[in-house]
Design a protein around this motif. Structure first.
Motif, PDB file in Angstrom:
ATOM      1  N   ALA A 149       0.830  -1.209   0.000  1.00 24.82           N
ATOM      2  CA  ALA A 149       0.000   0.000   0.000  1.00 24.82           C
ATOM      3  C   ALA A 149       0.860   1.252   0.000  1.00 24.82           C
ATOM      4  N   VAL A 150       1.880   1.272   0.864  1.00 23.64           N
ATOM      5  CA  VAL A 150       2.772   2.443   0.910  1.00 23.64           C
ATOM      6  C   VAL A 150       3.562   2.555  -0.386  1.00 23.64           C
ATOM      7  N   ALA A 152       2.692   1.490  -3.328  1.00 27.37           N
ATOM      8  CA  ALA A 152       1.795   1.928  -4.394  1.00 27.37           C
ATOM      9  C   ALA A 152       1.589   3.439  -4.349  1.00 27.37           C
ATOM     10  N   ALA A 153       1.547   3.998  -3.140  1.00 25.73           N
ATOM     11  CA  ALA A 153       1.416   5.451  -3.026  1.00 25.73           C
ATOM     12  C   ALA A 153       2.640   6.147  -3.605  1.00 25.73           C
ATOM     13  N   VAL A 154       3.815   5.596  -3.343  1.00 27.56           N
ATOM     14  CA  VAL A 154       5.038   6.149  -3.927  1.00 27.56           C
ATOM     15  C   VAL A 154       4.991   6.034  -5.447  1.00 27.56           C
ATOM     16  N   GLY A 156       2.373   6.040  -7.197  1.00 28.23           N
ATOM     17  CA  GLY A 156       1.396   7.016  -7.662  1.00 28.23           C
ATOM     18  C   GLY A 156       2.024   8.380  -7.897  1.00 28.23           C
ATOM     19  N   ILE A 157       3.008   8.727  -7.083  1.00 30.38           N
ATOM     20  CA  ILE A 157       3.722   9.998  -7.288  1.00 30.38           C
ATOM     21  C   ILE A 157       4.454   9.975  -8.628  1.00 30.38           C
ATOM     22  N   HIS A 160       2.069  10.446 -11.360  1.00 31.26           N
ATOM     23  CA  HIS A 160       1.625  11.842 -11.450  1.00 31.26           C
ATOM     24  C   HIS A 160       2.573  12.658 -12.325  1.00 31.26           C
ATOM     25  N   SER A 251     -10.912   1.705  -6.631  1.00 36.14           N
ATOM     26  CA  SER A 251      -9.894   1.995  -5.620  1.00 36.14           C
ATOM     27  C   SER A 251     -10.394   1.646  -4.224  1.00 36.14           C
ATOM     28  N   VAL A 255      -8.643  -0.845  -1.493  1.00 40.05           N
ATOM     29  CA  VAL A 255      -8.320  -0.410  -0.139  1.00 40.05           C
ATOM     30  C   VAL A 255      -8.994  -1.320   0.887  1.00 40.05           C
TER      31      VAL A 255
END
Length: 409
Positions: A149-150, A152-154, A156-157, A160, A251, A255
Motif C-alpha cells: 500500500a505504501v 503503491a502510493a510512492v 502514484g507519485i 503523477h 480503488s 483499499v
C-alpha cells in the motif's frame, strides 16, 4: 497492541522486516511497470502481456529446482543470493529498449522471485516452530499488504509526474529494496542443508514430482489462487464495464481488501494449528467465495447506483474474508504435508500456483465473469467452493501416503 501488529521477536520479526522492505519496492513497481514499458520503452500492450506470460511460465518451472537448491545448500544462503539476483534483474529493466531484452529481463525477474519465495518458506520452516508457522505467515501477509500500500502510493507519485526519470527512480528503488532485503536475510541465523546429496542410481532428485497426493493438493490450491487476478483485474473491469457504480469504487475495493488483510489476517489464522483445522478453514473460505461471487453478479442488476455500490462493497467484504481463510489454511497444509528435509523443493512446487494463477488467471477470468456475466460468476463461485471442499479428501490421501512411507521406512 504492538504485539498484535508485530510477529514475535527473533527470526520471525527479521523475516517480517525483509518482507516489508520487499513490499515497499514491489508496490511502487507494480503500479508503474506496465505504463513504463508501454509509454517509455514503447512496447505494445499485447507484447507486454506475452512477455509476462512467458516470464511467469519460466518462473513456475524454476520453483522446484531452486527450492531443491535451498535444501542442498541451506535456505538462508540461497534466499540471500536470490534476493540479490532479483534486485539485479529489476535493475536490468532500466536498460531495456526492446521486446527481446524485456522478455529476458522478465524471465530472470520471475525466476528469481519464484525461487526466493521457495527459499524463504524453507527458511521460515527451519527457524520457526511448526505450531507457529501459520501465525507467523499471517503476520508476514499483513506486513506485505502494508508495504504494498505504501509502495503503491510512492508509485502514484511517479505516475503523477509521468517522466522517464520518475519511472526509473521507482525501478531503482525496487532494485535497492531487494538488495536491502538480502542484507536483512543475511542477519538471520545460518541454516545448514536439510537434504543429503543424492546417491547415484537412487532415483529422481525431485521427489515432489512423484508425490501425486501433494500434486493434487497443489492443483486445488492453484484453483483457489485465482482470487489473485480476481481482485487485481476481473473485479475492476466488472465494476467499470458491467455495473453503474462510479469508477472510484475500484480503488475503494482495493483499499478494503488490503486494509482488511492488514488488520484481520493474523486473527483469521489464529484458529489454524493443524491439518484438520486448516481443511475446515479452507472449506469455509470456499463457501464465502461462492457467496461473494453471487453478490458480485447481483451488482449488475438494474437498480439505483447506491444499490450497485452496496452490492460491490458487500461482495468485496465476503471476498476478502474468504481469501484470508483460504490463505491461512493453505499455508498450514503446504508446510505440514512436506517432508522436513525437503521443504525447499516442496514449497517451490506448492508455490507454483502463484505464477500459474498470474499467467492463466487474467484470460480465464475476463472470459468467465467480464464477458459471460452472471453465469460466469456462479460457475467461478462453484469452482472456489468445490476446490475448497475437495482439499479435505486430498489432504487425507496425502496423510495416508506419508504414513505408508514412514511405516515402510
Amino acid at each position: 497492541m504492538p504485539s498484535r501488529l508485530l510477529p514475535p521477536a527473533g527470526p520471525a520479526r527479521a523475516l517480517a522486516a525483509a518482507q516489508l522492505v520487499n513490499a515497499l519496492g514491489d508496490g511502487a513497481f507494480l503500479v508503474t511497470s506496465a505504463l513504463y514499458f508501454s509509454r517509455v520503452v514503447g512496447l505494445p500492450p499485447t507484447r507486454i502481456g506475452l512477455g509476462l506470460t512467458l516470464a511467469w511460465a519460466v518462473g513456475a518451472l524454476a520453483g522446484v529446482p531452486l527450492g531443491q537448491l535451498a535444501d542442498r545448500r541451506g535456505p538462508r544462503t540461497v534466499a540471500v543470493l536470490l534476493a540479490a539476483a532479483t534486485g539485479v534483474s529489476v535493475g536490468s529493466f532500466l536498460f531495456v529498449r526492446g521486446f527481446l531484452p524485456f522478455v529476458l529481463a522478465a524471465c530472470c525477474y520471475a525466476t528469481a522471485q519464484t525461487g526466493l519465495a521457495a527459499a524463504r518458506q524453507a527458511l521460515l520452516a527451519a527457524l520457526v516452530a511448526r505450531r507457529d508457522r501459520t501465525h507467523v505467515l499471517a503476520h508476514l501477509q499483513s506486513t506485505l499488504n502494508a508495504g504494498l500500500a505504501v509502495g503503491a502510493a510512492v508509485g502514484g507519485i511517479a505516475l503523477h509526474y509521468g517522466t522517464r526519470a520518475a519511472y526509473l527512480a521507482v525501478f531503482a528503488m525496487d532494485a535497492a529494496a531487494f538488495l536491502l532485503c538480502a542484507l536483512v536475510l543475511l542477519r538471520l541465523p545460518e541454516v545448514g542443508p536439510t537434504a543429503a546429496p543424492a546417491a547415484p542410481g537412487r532415483g529422481p532428485r525431485f521427489t515432489v514430482l512423484r508425490d501425486r497426493p501433494y500434486a493434487l493438493v497443489t492443483l486445488l490450491n492453484t484453483l483457489l489462487l485465482l482470487r489473485m487476478p480476481l481482485i487485481s483485474l476481473a473485479i475492476p473491469l466488472w465494476t467499470v464495464t458491467r455495473t453503474d457504480a462510479p469508477g472510484w469504487l475500484v480503488s475503494a475495493l482495493l483499499v478494503l481488501n488490503t486494509g482488511a488483510v492488514m488488520l484481520f489476517q493474523v486473527r483469521t489464522a489464529a484458529g489454524v494449528r493443524d491439518l484438520p483445522s486448516a481443511v475446515r478453514t479452507v472449506a469455509r473460505g470456499g463457501a464465502l467465495m461462492l457467496a461473494s461471487c453471487a453478490v458480485f453478479a447481483l451488482s449488475a442488476v438494474d437498480a439505483p447506483v447506491w444499490g450497485a455500490v452496496a452490492a460491490l462493497l458487500v461482495a468485496g467484504g465476503l471476498q476478502v474474508a474468504g481469501e484470508m481463510m483460504q490463505s491461512s489454511g493453505a499455508w498450514q497444509i503446504g508446510f505440514d504435508l512436506a517432508p522436513a528435509d525437503r521443504q525447499g523443493q516442496y514449497q517451490g512446487f506448492f508455490g507454483m500456483g502463484v505464477p500459474l494463477a498470474r499467467m492463466l488467471g487474467p484470460l480465464l477470468l475476463t472470459a468467465l465473469v467480464v464477458d459471460w456475466g452472471t453465469p460466469g460468476w456462479l460457475l467461478l463461485g462453484a469452482l472456489f467452493l468445490g476446490a475448497g471442499l475437495a482439499l479435505g479428501p486430498a489432504v487425507r490421501w496425502a496423510e495416508r501416503a506419508n504414513s505408508a512411507l514412514v511405516s515402510v521406512g
